[in-house]
Design a protein around this motif. Sequence first.
Motif, PDB file in Angstrom:
ATOM      1  N   ALA A 310       6.211  -6.683   7.261  1.00  0.00           N
ATOM      2  CA  ALA A 310       5.144  -7.687   7.349  1.00  0.00           C
ATOM      3  C   ALA A 310       4.330  -7.767   6.068  1.00  0.00           C
ATOM      4  CB  ALA A 310       4.233  -7.382   8.523  1.00  0.00           C
ATOM      5  N   GLY A 311       4.554  -6.856   5.130  1.00  0.00           N
ATOM      6  CA  GLY A 311       3.863  -6.951   3.852  1.00  0.00           C
ATOM      7  C   GLY A 311       2.944  -5.801   3.510  1.00  0.00           C
ATOM      8  N   PHE A 312       2.794  -4.833   4.409  1.00  0.00           N
ATOM      9  CA  PHE A 312       1.999  -3.660   4.064  1.00  0.00           C
ATOM     10  C   PHE A 312       2.796  -2.765   3.116  1.00  0.00           C
ATOM     11  CE2 PHE A 312      -0.283  -5.002   7.835  1.00  0.00           C
ATOM     12  CZ  PHE A 312      -1.600  -4.763   7.470  1.00  0.00           C
ATOM     13  N   ASP A 313       2.091  -2.108   2.202  1.00  0.00           N
ATOM     14  CA  ASP A 313       2.737  -1.185   1.276  1.00  0.00           C
ATOM     15  C   ASP A 313       2.951   0.179   1.911  1.00  0.00           C
ATOM     16  OD1 ASP A 313       2.601  -2.831  -1.318  1.00  0.00           O
ATOM     17  OD2 ASP A 313       0.528  -2.870  -0.615  1.00  0.00           O
ATOM     18  N   VAL A 314       2.036   0.546   2.811  1.00  0.00           N
ATOM     19  CA  VAL A 314       2.054   1.864   3.454  1.00  0.00           C
ATOM     20  C   VAL A 314       1.651   1.694   4.909  1.00  0.00           C
ATOM     21  CG1 VAL A 314       1.138   4.221   3.392  1.00  0.00           C
ATOM     22  CG2 VAL A 314       1.327   2.920   1.258  1.00  0.00           C
ATOM     23  N   ASP A 315       2.300   2.446   5.804  1.00  0.00           N
ATOM     24  CA  ASP A 315       1.897   2.466   7.211  1.00  0.00           C
ATOM     25  C   ASP A 315       1.748   3.902   7.665  1.00  0.00           C
ATOM     26  OD1 ASP A 315       1.283   1.551   9.819  1.00  0.00           O
ATOM     27  OD2 ASP A 315       3.360   1.844  10.447  1.00  0.00           O
ATOM     28  N   PHE A 316       0.609   4.211   8.301  1.00  0.00           N
ATOM     29  CA  PHE A 316       0.398   5.546   8.842  1.00  0.00           C
ATOM     30  C   PHE A 316       1.334   5.813  10.014  1.00  0.00           C
ATOM     31  CE2 PHE A 316      -3.814   5.169   6.835  1.00  0.00           C
ATOM     32  CZ  PHE A 316      -3.943   6.439   6.294  1.00  0.00           C
TER      33      PHE A 316
END
Length: 586
Positions: A310-316
């Motif tokens: 979706a375009g996030f660089d990082v996901d927790f």
Amino acid sequence: MKSKNLKHILVSALLLCSLPGYAHKTTPEWIRNAVFYDIYPSSFMDSDGNGIGDIPGIISKLDYVKSLGVDAIWMNPIFESGWFDGGYDIKDYFKVDPRFGSNADVKRLVEEAHKIGLKVCLDLVPGHSSNQAEWFIKSATEGPDGRYADYYIFSDVISAKDSADIIKRRALEDPDNSKLGPWVPTEEAKTGKPLNGKYRGNFYLKNYYPCQPALNFGYANPDPSKPWQQPVNAPGPKAVRRELKNIMAYWFDLGVDGFRVDMAASLVKNDKDKKETMKLWKEMREWIDREYPGKVLISEWGVPEQALPAGFDVDFLLIHRSPGFKQLTRGSVKDKSVGEDAYFVKNGKGGIDKFIEEYGKKYSDTRDFGYISLFSANHDINRLNSEGRDTPDQIKTFMTFLLTTPCVPFIHYGDEIMMRNVKGLPSVEGSREERSGTRTPMQWDNSPSVGFSSASPENLYLPVFTDNGKLTVETQDKDPNSVLNFVRELIKVRHEHPALANDGDWQTLSDITNPYPWIYSRNNGKDTYVIALNPGEKKAEAIVEIPAAKSLQPILVNGKATTDITKKGIRIKLAGISSAIFKVNK
């Protein structure tokens, strides 16, 4: 679990983690080897003596943050707030809360951080505001043609169950119980005098606590019989999207490097597969890349296979959504404490199979889009130094794992000095007892107020516990064997050896049915490193196959570790509660 299935998990993890990895093309290069330091602003450093941390206080400690070797800071919300939920109930997205300073202080923080090579990311809360926000007050009290009329979701009709939940919440004298019902009586928000004797609707939809009304990004599958369920392209939801861009643009213009996005998956309602929410963030990503290239988006989503494309660089990777991460750090406990079957406790009853299976697949499926983040703790999750983990060697062993796994590591402020998760503390600004222990003031020295504030100890944001001065920056800075200096060395090793960064291959070498020790390798096509972890109190050993390896060169050892060559492979022996990083000599 049958041995055949365990073998399948191991083989799958090996194969899935041996592919070339690249984040999506707009991810800044520095993220590839980044380590973040997260700061709860109320608790880091108080510059004006009121017992609460602030932005000038953070600025005064930037040199310390830089000394850790980290690359970036993430701060929990600093915006003007109702302070029911630790700053996550925002009244004004464009204004710093006066307790922290001013917008000019944020600008100065960014400028001073950039001078010494640190990035600064703020916490964005797009799914809801405070019910004290001007947006909400006007939305609730103005007529249907008002500018903010459809910024929130109102209805005059709710189900019998929702009505019963409201009655139950009142009976419990807990008006902000997050577990009861999605609807809240508008009159309870105390918005002021209704326009023409009527609110916009008798009830509003909350996003978490009732004091956090959901901003209206629309419904993925609106029900025509429920007029409050507006489609995502309705005027109200489109206006809220524009406001989201306005918020980010304002802070980008002040120089911030990105945002960690709270509850990023919660925006579009009735969106079970998250397709509409993903479309929304793709729109934001395209806009950011066009108008503010190089900025970073980090999501609290917990499903990287959705968040990263979706375009996030990082996901927790969130513990409550990740059985694998929970297996390592919490075990089978239902709350946020540490169970005796967690892998990283000393009794040696834990496992690693869930983590290897889950993380291996998520890592492989998403590494072309961005990065997964693991963390030592955060403002919601118990510190490392909590029941079951209470010695320096235990903390060092976990930190070795955190800083050698292919992820973007986040270190919770104070975990690098082994700050303790104290139980029985009062609830402060919605922390509740279970979260207070991870939000206590940073312990700089052994003075009565630990160098955090000139206020007296009883006037600090929360009580502190230094274990007679041992758990302070001042003491640990002077001790070459402290957790603080070990973390500094770990971060230095990570940065100096690219194979340990986020894009290197990751392979478990040891037998996952005998998880003590856990041995895995990192490889970037040029160099290979072997990491060995034994969080159990008994000594452990394993023989692993490393093709073409002539020897293992110790790079950083916690405790005691030895190696020798056998006919079956390389034997690695670890003392109890030990860890080691080796470079493979070929």
